[in-house]
Write an enzyme that holds these catalytic residues in place. Structure first.
Site, mmCIF file in Angstrom:
data_model
loop_
_atom_site.group_PDB
_atom_site.id
_atom_site.type_symbol
_atom_site.label_atom_id
_atom_site.label_comp_id
_atom_site.label_asym_id
_atom_site.label_seq_id
_atom_site.Cartn_x
_atom_site.Cartn_y
_atom_site.Cartn_z
ATOM 1 N N CYS A 108 6.725 19.438 36.839
ATOM 2 C CA CYS A 108 7.235 18.313 36.028
ATOM 3 C C CYS A 108 8.694 17.987 36.323
ATOM 4 O O CYS A 108 9.217 16.990 35.823
ATOM 5 C CB CYS A 108 7.043 18.602 34.550
ATOM 6 S SG CYS A 108 5.353 19.033 34.128
ATOM 7 N N HIS A 165 11.879 14.593 30.880
ATOM 8 C CA HIS A 165 10.439 14.703 31.113
ATOM 9 C C HIS A 165 9.728 14.654 29.761
ATOM 10 O O HIS A 165 10.126 15.327 28.814
ATOM 11 C CB HIS A 165 10.135 16.009 31.841
ATOM 12 C CG HIS A 165 8.694 16.378 31.798
ATOM 13 N ND1 HIS A 165 7.698 15.484 32.140
ATOM 14 C CD2 HIS A 165 8.066 17.532 31.431
ATOM 15 C CE1 HIS A 165 6.532 16.081 31.985
ATOM 16 N NE2 HIS A 165 6.729 17.314 31.554
ATOM 17 N N ASN A 195 1.435 14.075 28.625
ATOM 18 C CA ASN A 195 2.311 14.690 29.629
ATOM 19 C C ASN A 195 1.745 14.374 31.010
ATOM 20 O O ASN A 195 0.686 14.880 31.380
ATOM 21 C CB ASN A 195 2.378 16.206 29.390
ATOM 22 C CG ASN A 195 3.223 16.929 30.415
ATOM 23 O OD1 ASN A 195 3.550 16.394 31.470
ATOM 24 N ND2 ASN A 195 3.568 18.174 30.111
HETATM 25 N N1 COA Z 1 -5.207 21.891 17.345
HETATM 26 C C1 COA Z 1 -5.091 22.634 16.237
HETATM 27 N N2 COA Z 1 -4.401 23.791 16.207
HETATM 28 C C2 COA Z 1 -3.819 24.190 17.343
HETATM 29 C C3 COA Z 1 -3.919 23.454 18.533
HETATM 30 C C4 COA Z 1 -4.663 22.270 18.506
HETATM 31 N N3 COA Z 1 -4.814 21.482 19.585
HETATM 32 N N4 COA Z 1 -3.228 24.102 19.493
HETATM 33 C C5 COA Z 1 -2.717 25.216 18.942
HETATM 34 N N5 COA Z 1 -3.076 25.264 17.644
HETATM 35 C C6 COA Z 1 -2.760 26.289 16.664
HETATM 36 C C7 COA Z 1 -2.472 27.630 17.294
HETATM 37 O O1 COA Z 1 -3.679 28.315 17.578
HETATM 38 C C8 COA Z 1 -1.670 28.289 16.213
HETATM 39 O O2 COA Z 1 -2.539 28.791 15.242
HETATM 40 P P1 COA Z 1 -2.241 30.222 14.542
HETATM 41 O O3 COA Z 1 -0.940 30.039 13.839
HETATM 42 O O4 COA Z 1 -3.417 30.364 13.662
HETATM 43 O O5 COA Z 1 -2.177 31.188 15.674
HETATM 44 C C9 COA Z 1 -0.883 27.141 15.616
HETATM 45 O O6 COA Z 1 -1.563 25.936 15.992
HETATM 46 C C10 COA Z 1 0.549 27.064 16.094
HETATM 47 O O7 COA Z 1 0.535 27.312 17.499
HETATM 48 P P2 COA Z 1 1.839 27.172 18.394
HETATM 49 O O8 COA Z 1 1.497 27.583 19.784
HETATM 50 O O9 COA Z 1 2.987 27.835 17.711
HETATM 51 O O10 COA Z 1 2.027 25.610 18.313
HETATM 52 P P3 COA Z 1 3.240 24.784 18.774
HETATM 53 O O11 COA Z 1 3.826 24.099 17.642
HETATM 54 O O12 COA Z 1 4.151 25.586 19.665
HETATM 55 O O13 COA Z 1 2.533 23.689 19.669
HETATM 56 C C11 COA Z 1 2.270 23.217 22.001
HETATM 57 C C12 COA Z 1 1.800 24.068 20.824
HETATM 58 C C13 COA Z 1 1.537 23.662 23.246
HETATM 59 C C14 COA Z 1 1.974 21.770 21.681
HETATM 60 C C15 COA Z 1 3.780 23.417 22.171
HETATM 61 O O14 COA Z 1 4.077 24.797 22.190
HETATM 62 C C16 COA Z 1 4.323 22.788 23.388
HETATM 63 O O15 COA Z 1 4.328 21.592 23.541
HETATM 64 N N6 COA Z 1 4.879 23.607 24.298
HETATM 65 C C17 COA Z 1 5.488 23.133 25.484
HETATM 66 C C18 COA Z 1 4.438 22.768 26.461
HETATM 67 C C19 COA Z 1 5.007 21.984 27.585
HETATM 68 O O16 COA Z 1 5.973 21.309 27.435
HETATM 69 N N7 COA Z 1 4.391 22.115 28.747
HETATM 70 C C20 COA Z 1 4.711 21.396 29.879
HETATM 71 C C21 COA Z 1 6.065 21.673 30.359
HETATM 72 S S1 COA Z 1 6.341 20.751 31.752
#
Ligand code: COA
Length: 323
Positions: free
Chosen positions: A112, A248, A278
């Site tokens: 990215c 990004h 994304n």
């Molecule tokens: N729907 C519902 N619940 C979801 C879910 C979905 N699609 N995805 C994750 N959850 C749940 C998790 O299982 C977790 O449940 P738990 O508390 O029972 O374990 C809860 O939501 C929180 O998970 P968490 O991983 O802390 O969520 P988050 O707020 O960090 O969001 C992402 C997850 C992936 C959206 C976020 O971490 C993110 O955007 N990270 C960066 C990714 C990125 O930028 N990647 C590309 C870089 S180039």
């Protein structure tokens, strides 16, 4: 000679996928996706539509708006992690299919951060005096390598492409660039083809994007906040000089957190994630082009672009928009 952006073009596939789509096969909801990521919809390429096709559509859009020939381009750079195939390169395919006879052709693999790396390389190639007209494309079909059983990642990704033409000029508009990598974080976000481990961590799957969302989130906010200040300073500017921040587009909460951290108004950031998800190396040109078309970005505006992604990689610069 200096490097100047002289044209832009973009393309996104027709098929629109909203958040409700995922509710039919995953334990998730439109509300969760919108509030945790800022994404409302994304585009999916057709089964027979590949990264080269998206790239060519973006370049054709660019060429129509440029109005002059691009057959004299002398270097093609394509930033992607979703090549149709590793060999021939995407850039070589474009060279052939766009009938650009005398161009060097090279793909950039910086995930990215690829578009930011592309700007850095294009500027350097022109300033070296060796090349005069560079086509830079950021294009992805991430949905072809998305793990649809992983609800934490599959809701994020979309397909799209963006292109810039960068030419030699007495007065350029691509400023000082900073690019770097932290390979020690490679296991946090990867797209493996045949390995069994990354940095000693056994891989979960080949040919699918695997990510540790929380780790990438934390790293992105910290590193991009530092990068924001470093790139601004390297260009002899202050944050008040920046008209638009174009990071990004990975997650709206990452963009908000960076803005909070550095004290920059989030209203002056541009994103493409709400409509395209994304799209990796395509996300910055998609956000920029929309704002160019609707008149938010004006000639003379200073644009801070920051890419970050798997690798872990990052790259950024300031562009003084000139179109
Ligand atoms: N729907 C519902 N619940 C979801 C879910 C979905 N699609 N995805 C994750 N959850 C749940 C998790 O299982 C977790 O449940 P738990 O508390 O029972 O374990 C809860 O939501 C929180 O998970 P968490 O991983 O802390 O969520 P988050 O707020 O960090 O969001 C992402 C997850 C992936 C959206 C976020 O971490 C993110 O955007 N990270 C960066 C990714 C990125 O930028 N990647 C590309 C870089 S180039």
């Amino acid at each position: 000679m200096e490097a100047k952006i002289t044209a832009i073009g973009t393309y996104a596939p027709e098929k629109v996928i909203d958040n409700h789509y995922f509710e039919s096969f995953l334990d998730t909801s439109d509300e969760w996706i919108r509030t945790r990521t800022g994404i409302t919809e994304r585009r999916y390429s057709a089964d027979n539509e590949y990264t080269s096709d998206l790239s060519i559509a973006a370049v054709k859009n660019l060429a129509a708006r440029y109005g002059k020939t691009i057959s004299d381009v002398d270097f093609i750079l394509v930033a992607t992690v979703t090549h149709d195939q590793i060999m021939p390169s995407m850039a070589s395919q474009l060279q052939y299919r766009l009938n650009i006879p005398n161009a060097a052709a090279l793909d950039i693999s910086a995930a990215c951060a690829g578009f930011g790396y592309g700007l850095t390389l294009a500027r350097s190639l022109i300033r070296s005096g060796m090349y005069r007209k560079i086509l830079l494309v950021g294009a992805e079909t991430l949905t072809k390598v998305t793990d649809f059983e992983d609800r934490t990642s599959c809701i994020l990704f979309g397909d799209g492409a963006g292109a810039l033409l960068i030419e030699a000029a007495d007065k350029g508009n691509i400023g000082e660039c900073i690019a770097g990598a932290e390979g020690s974080g490679g296991q946090e976000l990867y797209l493996s083809t045949q390995a069994t481990q990354v940095n000693g961590t056994p891989i979960k799957a080949n040919n699918k994007i695997v990510q540790n969302g929380r780790a990438v989130f934390r790293w992105a906010v910290t590193r991009m906040s530092e990068m924001f200040e470093a790139v601004v300073e390297k260009n002899g500017l202050t944050k008040e000089d920046i008209d638009w921040f174009i990071p990004h587009s990975a997650n709206m909460r990452i963009i908000e957190a960076i803005c909070r951290q550095v004290g920059f108004p989030v209203e002056k950031s541009l994103e493409s994630l709400s409509r395209f998800g994304n799209t990796s190396s395509a996300s910055i040109p998609l956000a920029l082009d929309e704002a160019v078309r609707d008149g938010r970005v004006k000639k003379g505006d200073k644009l801070l672009m920051l890419g970050f992604g798997g690798g872990l990689t990052y790259a950024g610069t300031v562009v003084e928009w000139g179109l």
